[in-house]
Design a protein around this motif. Structure first.
Motif, PDB file in Angstrom:
ATOM      1  N   GLN A 144      25.771   8.076 101.033  1.00 23.89           N
ATOM      2  CA  GLN A 144      24.341   7.910 100.753  1.00 23.89           C
ATOM      3  C   GLN A 144      23.690   6.820 101.611  1.00 23.89           C
ATOM      4  N   ASP A 145      24.447   6.283 102.577  1.00 23.76           N
ATOM      5  CA  ASP A 145      23.927   5.217 103.451  1.00 23.76           C
ATOM      6  C   ASP A 145      23.381   4.042 102.653  1.00 23.76           C
ATOM      7  N   VAL A 146      24.142   3.623 101.645  1.00 22.37           N
ATOM      8  CA  VAL A 146      23.756   2.476 100.818  1.00 22.37           C
ATOM      9  C   VAL A 146      23.765   1.215 101.689  1.00 22.37           C
ATOM     10  N   PRO A 147      22.679   0.457 101.675  1.00 21.74           N
ATOM     11  CA  PRO A 147      22.620  -0.747 102.507  1.00 21.74           C
ATOM     12  C   PRO A 147      23.564  -1.843 101.992  1.00 21.74           C
ATOM     13  N   ASP A 148      23.986  -2.702 102.928  1.00 22.90           N
ATOM     14  CA  ASP A 148      24.774  -3.867 102.531  1.00 22.90           C
ATOM     15  C   ASP A 148      23.971  -4.653 101.507  1.00 22.90           C
ATOM     16  N   GLY A 149      24.623  -5.062 100.457  1.00 27.76           N
ATOM     17  CA  GLY A 149      23.956  -5.841  99.426  1.00 27.76           C
ATOM     18  C   GLY A 149      23.657  -5.045  98.179  1.00 27.76           C
ATOM     19  N   LEU A 150      23.518  -3.720  98.281  1.00 27.82           N
ATOM     20  CA  LEU A 150      23.354  -2.903  97.088  1.00 27.82           C
ATOM     21  C   LEU A 150      24.761  -2.668  96.538  1.00 27.82           C
ATOM     22  N   MET A 151      25.030  -3.276  95.394  1.00 25.30           N
ATOM     23  CA  MET A 151      26.381  -3.262  94.834  1.00 25.30           C
ATOM     24  C   MET A 151      26.703  -1.917  94.191  1.00 25.30           C
ATOM     25  N   MET A 152      27.849  -1.365  94.568  1.00 27.15           N
ATOM     26  CA  MET A 152      28.344  -0.121  93.993  1.00 27.15           C
ATOM     27  C   MET A 152      29.499  -0.497  93.061  1.00 27.15           C
ATOM     28  N   LEU A 153      29.238  -0.461  91.757  1.00 25.90           N
ATOM     29  CA  LEU A 153      30.177  -0.970  90.758  1.00 25.90           C
ATOM     30  C   LEU A 153      30.846   0.161  89.987  1.00 25.90           C
ATOM     31  N   ALA A 154      32.144   0.003  89.785  1.00 26.19           N
ATOM     32  CA  ALA A 154      32.932   0.990  89.053  1.00 26.19           C
ATOM     33  C   ALA A 154      33.283   0.451  87.674  1.00 26.19           C
ATOM     34  N   ASP A 155      32.970   1.239  86.677  1.00 29.77           N
ATOM     35  CA  ASP A 155      33.353   0.961  85.283  1.00 29.77           C
ATOM     36  C   ASP A 155      34.386   2.028  84.906  1.00 29.77           C
ATOM     37  N   GLY A 156      35.537   1.958  85.562  1.00 36.72           N
ATOM     38  CA  GLY A 156      36.536   3.021  85.517  1.00 36.72           C
ATOM     39  C   GLY A 156      36.900   3.543  84.146  1.00 36.72           C
ATOM     40  N   ASN A 157      37.091   2.664  83.193  1.00 30.92           N
ATOM     41  CA  ASN A 157      37.469   3.079  81.838  1.00 30.92           C
ATOM     42  C   ASN A 157      36.279   3.147  80.890  1.00 30.92           C
ATOM     43  N   GLY A 158      35.105   2.825  81.385  1.00 29.12           N
ATOM     44  CA  GLY A 158      33.908   2.854  80.547  1.00 29.12           C
ATOM     45  C   GLY A 158      33.788   1.668  79.599  1.00 29.12           C
ATOM     46  N   ASP A 159      34.545   0.600  79.835  1.00 28.71           N
ATOM     47  CA  ASP A 159      34.514  -0.555  78.931  1.00 28.71           C
ATOM     48  C   ASP A 159      33.145  -1.230  78.893  1.00 28.71           C
ATOM     49  N   PHE A 160      32.528  -1.407  80.061  1.00 26.42           N
ATOM     50  CA  PHE A 160      31.214  -2.044  80.112  1.00 26.42           C
ATOM     51  C   PHE A 160      30.165  -1.127  79.488  1.00 26.42           C
ATOM     52  N   THR A 161      30.265   0.154  79.787  1.00 31.73           N
ATOM     53  CA  THR A 161      29.339   1.131  79.218  1.00 31.73           C
ATOM     54  C   THR A 161      29.392   1.103  77.691  1.00 31.73           C
ATOM     55  N   ARG A 162      30.599   1.064  77.124  1.00 27.50           N
ATOM     56  CA  ARG A 162      30.751   0.990  75.661  1.00 27.50           C
ATOM     57  C   ARG A 162      30.226  -0.338  75.124  1.00 27.50           C
TER      58      ARG A 162
ATOM     59  N   ARG B 187      34.762  -3.278  92.360  1.00 26.87           N
ATOM     60  CA  ARG B 187      34.048  -2.846  93.551  1.00 26.87           C
ATOM     61  C   ARG B 187      34.998  -3.014  94.729  1.00 26.87           C
ATOM     62  N   ILE B 188      34.622  -2.419  95.837  1.00 27.13           N
ATOM     63  CA  ILE B 188      35.427  -2.565  97.047  1.00 27.13           C
ATOM     64  C   ILE B 188      34.582  -3.275  98.089  1.00 27.13           C
ATOM     65  N   ARG B 189      35.127  -4.368  98.570  1.00 32.92           N
ATOM     66  CA  ARG B 189      34.541  -5.043  99.728  1.00 32.92           C
ATOM     67  C   ARG B 189      35.662  -5.144 100.758  1.00 32.92           C
ATOM     68  N   GLU B 190      36.534  -6.094 100.620  1.00 31.22           N
ATOM     69  CA  GLU B 190      37.746  -6.161 101.452  1.00 31.22           C
ATOM     70  C   GLU B 190      38.911  -5.829 100.538  1.00 31.22           C
ATOM     71  N   GLY B 191      39.001  -4.595 100.133  1.00 31.42           N
ATOM     72  CA  GLY B 191      39.971  -4.159  99.139  1.00 31.42           C
ATOM     73  C   GLY B 191      39.309  -4.126  97.773  1.00 31.42           C
ATOM     74  N   VAL B 192      40.065  -3.664  96.798  1.00 29.89           N
ATOM     75  CA  VAL B 192      39.535  -3.585  95.437  1.00 29.89           C
ATOM     76  C   VAL B 192      39.388  -4.986  94.885  1.00 29.89           C
ATOM     77  N   GLU B 193      38.231  -5.252  94.307  1.00 30.85           N
ATOM     78  CA  GLU B 193      37.921  -6.573  93.764  1.00 30.85           C
ATOM     79  C   GLU B 193      37.464  -6.401  92.318  1.00 30.85           C
ATOM     80  N   THR B 194      38.021  -7.210  91.430  1.00 26.65           N
ATOM     81  CA  THR B 194      37.547  -7.233  90.044  1.00 26.65           C
ATOM     82  C   THR B 194      36.521  -8.342  89.940  1.00 26.65           C
ATOM     83  N   VAL B 195      35.374  -8.005  89.371  1.00 25.48           N
ATOM     84  CA  VAL B 195      34.294  -8.984  89.256  1.00 25.48           C
ATOM     85  C   VAL B 195      33.773  -8.958  87.818  1.00 25.48           C
ATOM     86  N   ASP B 196      33.614 -10.119  87.254  1.00 24.62           N
ATOM     87  CA  ASP B 196      33.140 -10.248  85.882  1.00 24.62           C
ATOM     88  C   ASP B 196      31.616 -10.132  85.855  1.00 24.62           C
ATOM     89  N   THR B 197      31.097  -9.532  84.804  1.00 28.28           N
ATOM     90  CA  THR B 197      29.648  -9.359  84.702  1.00 28.28           C
ATOM     91  C   THR B 197      28.914 -10.699  84.664  1.00 28.28           C
TER      92      THR B 197
END
Length: 159
Positions: free
Chosen positions: A88-106, A16-26
């Motif tokens: 989409q005017d997503v409010p602060d606190g609604l996390m927008m998460l990227a699963d770039g390679n689809g690892d979590f999805t798989r 996700r991006i907050r103050e730059g790209v951040e990797t966060v574990d599930t």
């Protein structure tokens, strides 16, 4: 086999991006809290942008008032997720998460072959509710549908 009610959320890093790209574990995202995670096949796509994400934006405070964090995930990069959230005017606190390679999805067993649309492997449209890292509810859409993973449906199913 896809994840089921009663299963633990798999441990996979997302971005996700907050103050730059951040990797966060599930585990960091799901353990010790209540979370609704909804996934879309693609940011900026019609149903995702016109119905799915807007419903969670509209009902964000309803979830938050129940002590539930909300996260949106897609098999996209974190820059796309950030741009889509802004558009989409997503409010602060609604996390927008990227699963770039689809690892979590798989790891969830909820991948969708969207190759015929030029999109490769994506996440099925779904929503899940987890408490303390354990899935309590799982709502996976049939192909081409948008009903059970809507914010309204998920809210109606919560205890």
């Amino acid at each position: 086999m896809s994840i089921q009610v009663g299963d633990r959320i798999p441990e996979v890093p997302l971005q996700r991006i907050r103050e730059g790209v951040e990797t966060v574990d599930t585990r960091t995202l799901f353990d010790d809290r209540k979370v609704v995670l909804f996934a879309v096949p693609g940011a900026f796509t019609p149903t995702c942008s016109e119905k799915h994400l807007p419903g969670f934006v509209r009902h964000f405070e309803d979830f938050r008032s129940r002590g539930i964090a909300v996260a949106c995930m897609s098999v996209n990069d974190p820059f796309v997720m950030q741009a889509w959230g802004r558009s989409q005017d997503v409010p602060d606190g609604l996390m927008m998460l990227a699963d770039g390679n689809g690892d979590f999805t798989r790891a969830l067993g909820l991948e969708l072959d969207a190759s015929s649309y030029g999109m490769g492997t994506r996440a099925k449209r779904f929503a899940l509710y987890a408490e303390g890292g354990v899935v309590k509810q799982l709502h996976v859409e049939a192909p081409g549908e948008f009903r059970v993973s809507s914010a309204e449906h998920v809210l109606a199913q919560l205890p």
